[in-house]
Design a protein around this motif. Structure first.
Motif, PDB file in Angstrom:
ATOM      1  N   GLY A   1       0.793  -1.213   0.000  1.00  0.00           N
ATOM      2  CA  GLY A   1       0.000   0.000   0.000  1.00  0.00           C
ATOM      3  C   GLY A   1       0.829   1.268   0.000  1.00  0.00           C
ATOM      4  N   VAL A   2       2.080   1.170  -0.421  1.00  0.00           N
ATOM      5  CA  VAL A   2       2.995   2.288  -0.384  1.00  0.00           C
ATOM      6  C   VAL A   2       2.820   3.153  -1.631  1.00  0.00           C
ATOM      7  CG1 VAL A   2       4.823   0.958  -1.498  1.00  0.00           C
ATOM      8  CG2 VAL A   2       5.424   2.945  -0.114  1.00  0.00           C
ATOM      9  N   GLY A   3       2.963   4.479  -1.452  1.00  0.00           N
ATOM     10  CA  GLY A   3       2.909   5.397  -2.573  1.00  0.00           C
ATOM     11  C   GLY A   3       4.285   5.877  -2.965  1.00  0.00           C
ATOM     12  N   SER A   4       4.375   6.502  -4.134  1.00  0.00           N
ATOM     13  CA  SER A   4       5.669   6.950  -4.632  1.00  0.00           C
ATOM     14  C   SER A   4       6.188   8.157  -3.867  1.00  0.00           C
ATOM     15  CB  SER A   4       5.569   7.291  -6.121  1.00  0.00           C
ATOM     16  OG  SER A   4       4.574   8.285  -6.339  1.00  0.00           O
ATOM     17  N   VAL A   5       5.289   8.982  -3.323  1.00  0.00           N
ATOM     18  CA  VAL A   5       5.690  10.151  -2.528  1.00  0.00           C
ATOM     19  C   VAL A   5       5.228   9.977  -1.089  1.00  0.00           C
ATOM     20  CG1 VAL A   5       5.519  12.647  -2.279  1.00  0.00           C
ATOM     21  CG2 VAL A   5       5.611  11.632  -4.566  1.00  0.00           C
TER      22      VAL A   5
ATOM     23  N   TYR B   1     -10.565 -12.130   6.639  1.00  0.00           N
ATOM     24  CA  TYR B   1     -10.624 -10.738   6.205  1.00  0.00           C
ATOM     25  C   TYR B   1      -9.643 -10.521   5.060  1.00  0.00           C
ATOM     26  CZ  TYR B   1     -13.120  -9.645  10.550  1.00  0.00           C
ATOM     27  OH  TYR B   1     -14.030  -9.604  11.569  1.00  0.00           O
ATOM     28  N   TYR B   2      -9.959  -9.526   4.226  1.00  0.00           N
ATOM     29  CA  TYR B   2      -9.066  -9.115   3.153  1.00  0.00           C
ATOM     30  C   TYR B   2      -8.602  -7.683   3.405  1.00  0.00           C
ATOM     31  CZ  TYR B   2     -11.180 -13.081   0.722  1.00  0.00           C
ATOM     32  OH  TYR B   2     -11.624 -14.336   0.396  1.00  0.00           O
ATOM     33  N   ILE B   3      -7.327  -7.435   3.191  1.00  0.00           N
ATOM     34  CA  ILE B   3      -6.824  -6.072   3.115  1.00  0.00           C
ATOM     35  C   ILE B   3      -6.493  -5.790   1.661  1.00  0.00           C
ATOM     36  CG2 ILE B   3      -5.024  -4.451   3.794  1.00  0.00           C
ATOM     37  CD1 ILE B   3      -4.657  -5.996   6.368  1.00  0.00           C
ATOM     38  N   PHE B   4      -7.265  -4.907   1.043  1.00  0.00           N
ATOM     39  CA  PHE B   4      -6.941  -4.438  -0.300  1.00  0.00           C
ATOM     40  C   PHE B   4      -5.992  -3.251  -0.172  1.00  0.00           C
ATOM     41  CE2 PHE B   4     -10.612  -6.933  -1.158  1.00  0.00           C
ATOM     42  CZ  PHE B   4     -10.591  -7.240  -2.509  1.00  0.00           C
ATOM     43  N   THR B   5      -4.973  -3.214  -1.024  1.00  0.00           N
ATOM     44  CA  THR B   5      -4.029  -2.105  -1.024  1.00  0.00           C
ATOM     45  C   THR B   5      -3.969  -1.479  -2.414  1.00  0.00           C
ATOM     46  OG1 THR B   5      -2.166  -3.602  -1.452  1.00  0.00           O
ATOM     47  CG2 THR B   5      -2.611  -3.005   0.844  1.00  0.00           C
ATOM     48  N   ALA B   6      -3.806  -0.160  -2.435  1.00  0.00           N
ATOM     49  CA  ALA B   6      -3.686   0.601  -3.683  1.00  0.00           C
ATOM     50  C   ALA B   6      -2.382   1.368  -3.649  1.00  0.00           C
ATOM     51  CB  ALA B   6      -4.860   1.562  -3.842  1.00  0.00           C
ATOM     52  N   SER B   7      -1.681   1.380  -4.779  1.00  0.00           N
ATOM     53  CA  SER B   7      -0.372   2.013  -4.837  1.00  0.00           C
ATOM     54  C   SER B   7      -0.110   2.556  -6.231  1.00  0.00           C
ATOM     55  CB  SER B   7       0.722   1.001  -4.472  1.00  0.00           C
ATOM     56  OG  SER B   7       2.000   1.490  -4.762  1.00  0.00           O
ATOM     57  N   ASP B   8       0.536   3.728  -6.298  1.00  0.00           N
ATOM     58  CA  ASP B   8       0.976   4.227  -7.597  1.00  0.00           C
ATOM     59  C   ASP B   8       2.356   3.686  -7.953  1.00  0.00           C
ATOM     60  OD1 ASP B   8       2.493   5.726  -5.847  1.00  0.00           O
ATOM     61  OD2 ASP B   8       1.688   7.664  -6.465  1.00  0.00           O
ATOM     62  N   ILE B   9       2.767   2.633  -7.255  1.00  0.00           N
ATOM     63  CA  ILE B   9       3.948   1.860  -7.620  1.00  0.00           C
ATOM     64  C   ILE B   9       3.550   0.430  -7.992  1.00  0.00           C
ATOM     65  CG2 ILE B   9       6.172   0.945  -6.861  1.00  0.00           C
ATOM     66  CD1 ILE B   9       6.326   3.234  -4.869  1.00  0.00           C
ATOM     67  N   TYR B  10       2.713  -0.209  -7.138  1.00  0.00           N
ATOM     68  CA  TYR B  10       2.400  -1.629  -7.273  1.00  0.00           C
ATOM     69  C   TYR B  10       1.009  -1.918  -7.803  1.00  0.00           C
ATOM     70  CZ  TYR B  10       6.530  -2.118  -4.291  1.00  0.00           C
ATOM     71  OH  TYR B  10       7.793  -2.051  -3.777  1.00  0.00           O
TER      72      TYR B  10
END
Length: 296
Positions: free
Chosen positions: A80-84, A103-112
């Motif tokens: 869930g890490v971002g580029s900045v 449970y599910y943890i969905f992650t969003a990233s502008d890298i991954y």
């Protein structure tokens, strides 16, 4: 930023919020009381309780902490890490329908891109364990995650919107897991980046999103049976650096936070016509130059 998206559906499961620099709120008494957490994040945060309001776990999209505020077994290196900064909505928590422990943890990233990890709360004496990590759903870049019920009121849609694109993508979570087939909708303005929130109304038929770096505010219709987005309209430049958005409980108000001399908290009256909603009758209910983060 004060950012604390918690996406889970039940009464007591909303009651513990963990976010920000070691911050938290406990709503079990009926009014929020302050508490603390192990999170040290400018943005992404999500937390979940059981039906009685007892904290289960929380995350910043990279680390998962159990209710004892100690890193969960295998609860590290989520994407869930971002580029900045950490992704605006770098993590959401979804309980698998008809499951008591998964449970599910969905992650969003502008890298991954979009990934999910699986947690089993029936192990380690109720402290849980991450049993599957970083299952890739999409390599397209984004910081947005929204969630609402399917029309059947059991399954759950997880929504994102990609940067440099006009594509919304909806993933369905059922009692058998995350469906391998998603629903894509190419509609509305292109998002030149993904910094900012996406939210559904509680009725599950509208989805709003903002893009801070583009000064863009959008509102669209959502079909919670098919997963398709339609009638997406946007305004650009009317408000400086919009970051957060949220709907009223009734669904007839749409709120956006923005910065600068056109900033504050802006209230829109939601109508059936999304272009009318975003151009007529908006009201700045909290103006000023102070930074405004997400809304919940």
């Amino acid at each position: 930023f004060l950012l604390f998206p918690i996406f889970i559906f039940a009464q007591g499961e909303f009651n513990q919020w963990r976010f920000g620099y070691g911050s938290g709120l406990d709503f079990n008494s009926g009014s929020p009381t302050s508490t603390w957490s192990s999170i040290q994040s400018t943005e992404a945060a999500a937390s979940v309780s059981d039906c009685n309001g007892d904290l289960l776990f929380y995350t910043d999209g990279q680390t998962v902490w159990s209710s004892n505020n100690i890193q969960m077994d295998e609860g590290y290196d989520l994407r869930g890490v971002g580029s900045v900064y950490p992704g605006t909505q770098g993590a959401i928590i979804i309980k698998r329908p008809k499951s008591s422990a998964i449970y599910y943890i969905f992650t969003a990233s502008d890298i991954y891109g979009i990934n999910y990890s699986v947690i089993n709360m029936a192990v380690n004496g109720g402290l849980g364990k991450v049993i599957q990590k970083n299952v890739k759903l999409s390599g397209s870049l984004t910081q947005k995650l929204g969630v609402t019920y399917h029309q059947n009121e059991e399954d759950i849609w997880v929504m994102t919107h990609y940067e440099n694109s006009n594509i919304y993508e909806a993933f369905l979570v059922t009692q058998t897991g995350v469906s391998p087939t998603s629903v894509k909708s190419g509609v509305g303005p292109t998002f030149t980046s993904s910094h900012g929130d996406i939210k559904f109304n509680q009725q599950g038929n509208k989805v709003g999103a903002v893009v801070q770096d583009q000064d863009l505010i959008t509102l669209a219709d959502f079909n919670n049976f098919t997963g398709k987005v339609s009638n997406s309209n946007g305004i650009i430049g009317a408000y400086n650096s919009p970051h957060g958005c949220e709907f009223s409980v009734s669904g007839n108000k749409f709120y956006v936070t923005a910065w600068g001399n056109s900033g504050g908290v802006i209230q829109f009256n939601v109508s059936n016509n999304n272009s009318t909603t975003l151009s007529v009758g908006e009201t700045n209910i909290s103006s000023g130059f102070k930074p405004h983060g997400s809304l919940q």
